[in-house]
Design a protein around this motif. Structure first.
Motif, short mmCIF file in Angstrom:
data_model
loop_
_atom_site.label_atom_id
_atom_site.label_comp_id
_atom_site.label_asym_id
_atom_site.label_seq_id
_atom_site.Cartn_x
_atom_site.Cartn_y
_atom_site.Cartn_z
N ALA A 283 30.49 -41.76 7.60
CA ALA A 283 29.93 -41.34 6.54
C ALA A 283 30.41 -39.79 5.97
O ALA A 283 30.94 -39.05 6.59
CB ALA A 283 28.31 -40.99 6.84
N GLU A 284 29.68 -39.45 4.86
CA GLU A 284 30.07 -38.20 4.40
C GLU A 284 29.11 -37.20 5.47
O GLU A 284 29.80 -35.98 5.78
CB GLU A 284 29.81 -37.91 3.10
CG GLU A 284 30.69 -38.48 1.91
CD GLU A 284 30.23 -38.35 0.36
OE1 GLU A 284 29.31 -37.61 0.21
OE2 GLU A 284 30.80 -38.96 -0.39
N ARG A 285 28.07 -37.48 5.56
CA ARG A 285 27.17 -36.74 6.34
C ARG A 285 26.23 -37.60 7.39
O ARG A 285 25.77 -38.77 7.17
CB ARG A 285 25.81 -36.23 5.18
CG ARG A 285 26.39 -35.07 4.19
CD ARG A 285 25.34 -34.61 3.39
NE ARG A 285 25.83 -33.52 2.81
CZ ARG A 285 26.68 -33.72 1.43
NH1 ARG A 285 26.57 -35.11 1.15
NH2 ARG A 285 26.96 -32.62 0.88
N GLY A 286 26.32 -37.27 8.63
CA GLY A 286 25.63 -37.89 9.58
C GLY A 286 26.75 -39.25 9.96
O GLY A 286 26.25 -40.28 9.69
N GLY A 287 27.71 -39.15 10.65
CA GLY A 287 28.37 -40.27 10.75
C GLY A 287 27.97 -41.28 11.69
O GLY A 287 27.94 -42.42 11.44
N GLY A 288 27.47 -40.79 12.89
CA GLY A 288 26.65 -41.65 13.73
C GLY A 288 25.27 -41.99 13.30
O GLY A 288 24.73 -43.05 13.07
N ILE A 289 24.48 -40.89 13.25
CA ILE A 289 22.91 -40.69 13.09
C ILE A 289 22.77 -39.51 12.25
O ILE A 289 23.04 -38.36 12.35
CB ILE A 289 22.22 -40.53 14.29
CG1 ILE A 289 22.41 -41.84 14.92
CG2 ILE A 289 20.70 -40.46 14.01
CD1 ILE A 289 21.91 -41.57 16.61
N ALA A 290 21.84 -39.82 10.87
CA ALA A 290 21.22 -39.04 10.24
C ALA A 290 19.84 -38.89 10.38
O ALA A 290 19.14 -40.09 10.05
CB ALA A 290 21.56 -38.95 8.69
N SER A 291 19.17 -37.81 10.86
CA SER A 291 17.69 -37.75 10.88
C SER A 291 17.06 -36.76 9.99
O SER A 291 17.38 -35.37 10.14
CB SER A 291 17.53 -37.51 12.22
OG SER A 291 15.91 -37.47 12.76
N ASN A 292 16.22 -37.33 9.21
CA ASN A 292 15.60 -36.42 8.32
C ASN A 292 14.18 -36.91 8.06
O ASN A 292 13.77 -37.65 7.18
CB ASN A 292 16.20 -36.33 6.87
CG ASN A 292 15.60 -35.31 6.07
OD1 ASN A 292 14.67 -34.45 6.15
ND2 ASN A 292 15.72 -35.61 4.58
N MET A 293 13.37 -36.64 9.03
CA MET A 293 11.89 -37.17 9.19
C MET A 293 10.93 -36.08 9.46
O MET A 293 11.07 -35.09 9.87
CB MET A 293 11.95 -37.94 10.25
CG MET A 293 12.95 -39.11 10.43
SD MET A 293 12.82 -40.06 11.84
CE MET A 293 11.07 -40.95 11.75
N ASP A 294 9.68 -36.47 9.02
CA ASP A 294 8.41 -35.54 9.46
C ASP A 294 8.02 -35.78 10.81
O ASP A 294 7.50 -34.74 11.34
CB ASP A 294 7.33 -36.00 8.51
CG ASP A 294 7.64 -35.80 7.12
OD1 ASP A 294 8.16 -34.91 6.80
OD2 ASP A 294 6.73 -36.53 6.28
N ALA A 295 8.50 -36.77 11.27
CA ALA A 295 8.22 -36.96 12.89
C ALA A 295 9.47 -36.66 13.67
O ALA A 295 10.50 -36.77 13.08
CB ALA A 295 7.52 -38.40 13.26
#
Length: 288
Positions: free
Chosen positions: A247-259
């Motif tokens: 990916a461009e951002r977060g190849g494996g995992i991208a986390s952008n959460m309230d929790a």
């Protein structure tokens, strides 16, 4: 509604060792809207039971290229194949019936959705849960979200299933937008692509999402090559492998959460990002 078969009553329709092919539901449906259910439409209080059958090249301008299951209906599919079907939502199957849907030992390949859920779109109520066991999703394509599968409502349990080479705007393999409890286990996500978020899995659900023993490998997206999670409810990911995604951002995992996400006993290796976060891009709290 129902290019091939329409079940509008309270009875049971059994479809066994049959081929449902080349049917169209593309006129005005009930109430003057789009028609639904290119192959089969189940919109009463009855159930449709499908076994050892093939649904191919059926088309609808509404929901459910192969099968539509809505209102108070129920659906059971075993040992069947869905290929080359097209719909606005749910190229292979669209299900929102109160009795829910169960699919076992079946395949969804090369189905198309001009909106969401090329293979299968599940938009059930609290009672209309989805169960998938040993189901394969391959080469399905959605212009919107959920190349293989989209969960838009209700609870779901997915086990021993494979998602490969599917594509979508977000959620190449799976898009989870449900507010219900979703459990995913012993499944693989390989070589799926998303133009935006979540090559393998995109999660923007408000409900609990528990993931155990999955392989997410070789998927691509702009953000979250393997998994992208940006919801109000936490994701728990355990005993899994996230490898070789891009990916461009977060190849494996991208986390952008309230929790807070929780990732335990999981291998994250060989992922790449051209901008930031080769393994994990953290935009919100994550416990590793």
């Amino acid at each position: 509604d129902g290019g091939g078969i329409a079940n509008t009553g309270s009875g049971t329709v059994d479809v066994a060792s049959s081929t449902i092919s080349g049917n169209r539901a593309d006129g005005d449906g009930a109430g003057g809207g789009d028609s639904n259910g290119g192959g089969i439409s189940n919109v009463g209080e009855g159930t449709v039971s499908v076994s050892s059958s093939t649904f191919s090249n059926n088309l609808t301008t509404g929901a459910g290229g192969g099968i539509q299951n809505s209102l108070k209906g129920g659906l059971s599919v075993t040992g069947s194949g869905f290929s080359g079907n097209s719909a606005l939502d749910g190229g292979g199957i669209y299900t929102s019936g109160d009795q829910g849907a169960t699919v076992r030992d079946s395949t969804f390949s090369a189905n198309n959705a001009s909106r969401n859920g090329a293979g299968l779109n599940s938009n059930g109520t609290t009672g209309g849960a989805l169960t998938l066991v040993r189901v394969e999703f391959g080469a399905n394509e959605a212009a919107g979200d959920g190349g293989g599968l989209i969960l838009e409502g209700g609870a779901a349990t997915i086990t021993d299933s494979d998602f490969g080479t599917n594509s979508a705007l977000s959620g190449g393999g799976l898009a989870n937008h449900s507010g219900g409890v979703v459990t995913l286990a012993d499944s693989t996500f390989t070589e799926n692509t998303a133009q935006d978020q979540g090559g393998g899995i995109e999660n923007s659900a408000d409900g609990t999402f528990t993931v155990t023993r999955i392989l997410v490998s070789g998927n691509q997206a702009t953000q979250g090559g393997g998994i992208d999670s940006h919801s109000d409810a936490a994701v728990t990911l355990t005993r899994s492998e996230i490898s070789g995604n891009q990916a461009e951002r977060g190849g494996g995992i991208a986390s952008n959460m309230d929790a807070s996400d929780v990732v335990e006993n999981t291998t994250i290796s060989g992922n790449t990002a051209s901008v930031e976060g080769g393994g994990v891009l953290v935009l919100a709290p994550v416990t590793l």
